[in-house]
Motif scaffolding. Sequence first.
Motif, PDB file in Angstrom:
ATOM      1  N   ARG A  38       0.768  -1.097   0.214  1.00 27.41           N
ATOM      2  CA  ARG A  38      -0.078  -0.058   0.066  1.00 27.41           C
ATOM      3  C   ARG A  38       0.686   1.580   0.150  1.00 27.41           C
ATOM      4  NH1 ARG A  38      -2.619  -0.227   6.119  1.00 27.41           N
ATOM      5  NH2 ARG A  38      -0.717   0.386   7.128  1.00 27.41           N
ATOM      6  N   VAL A  93      -3.731   3.553  -1.471  1.00 24.15           N
ATOM      7  CA  VAL A  93      -3.865   2.677  -2.857  1.00 24.15           C
ATOM      8  C   VAL A  93      -3.179   1.403  -2.474  1.00 24.15           C
ATOM      9  CG1 VAL A  93      -3.331   2.685  -5.107  1.00 24.15           C
ATOM     10  CG2 VAL A  93      -3.853   4.967  -4.047  1.00 24.15           C
ATOM     11  N   TYR A  95      -2.012  -2.185  -3.782  1.00 24.17           N
ATOM     12  CA  TYR A  95      -1.365  -2.558  -4.899  1.00 24.17           C
ATOM     13  C   TYR A  95      -1.173  -4.143  -4.629  1.00 24.17           C
ATOM     14  CZ  TYR A  95      -0.133   1.862  -6.420  1.00 24.17           C
ATOM     15  OH  TYR A  95      -0.305   3.311  -6.775  1.00 24.17           O
ATOM     16  N   GLY A 119      -3.766  -0.605  -8.800  1.00 25.90           N
ATOM     17  CA  GLY A 119      -4.147  -0.277  -7.704  1.00 25.90           C
ATOM     18  C   GLY A 119      -5.639  -0.011  -7.420  1.00 25.90           C
ATOM     19  N   THR A 120      -5.848   0.019  -6.107  1.00 28.31           N
ATOM     20  CA  THR A 120      -7.320   0.371  -5.804  1.00 28.31           C
ATOM     21  C   THR A 120      -7.412   1.093  -4.382  1.00 28.31           C
ATOM     22  OG1 THR A 120      -9.458  -0.887  -5.423  1.00 28.31           O
ATOM     23  CG2 THR A 120      -7.657  -1.894  -4.547  1.00 28.31           C
ATOM     24  N   ARG A 121      -8.106   2.153  -4.339  1.00 24.37           N
ATOM     25  CA  ARG A 121      -7.945   2.901  -3.475  1.00 24.37           C
ATOM     26  C   ARG A 121      -8.853   2.666  -2.155  1.00 24.37           C
ATOM     27  NH1 ARG A 121      -5.800   8.144  -3.006  1.00 24.37           N
ATOM     28  NH2 ARG A 121      -5.228   8.135  -5.188  1.00 24.37           N
TER      29      ARG A 121
END
Length: 126
Positions: A38, A93, A95, A119-121
Amino acid sequence: QVQFVESGGGLVQAGDSLTLSCTASGRAFIDFNMGWFRQAQGEEREFVAAISRGGANTDITDPVKGRFTISRDNAKDTVYLELSNLKPEDAAVYYCAALTGRYSFTYTRAYEYTYWGQGTRVTVSS
């Protein structure tokens, strides 16, 4: 072409739970040791969790131990990161990362990983 796509991020309140997913394509998923990292705004990317190819070995960083769980479903080509009791400092974010490597092992250093998702927040409100 090998690809990893994360999903599951979002805005939650402190204390809530979330499950992140990372799905692979382009190569047999069992080939990969997987990790989650992250990166918070203005911070370095940091290790969160890792799981070996077959799923027998896992490693979780101390700040999230007992709250986060890593798992994988090789039949679904997917690795998961379950986040519970989220805190504002978990906002980042997230990953997923993958490497083949000689060993089935839990790798904790970002430079060891070959492939990265976009990535996702995760946002946590207090």
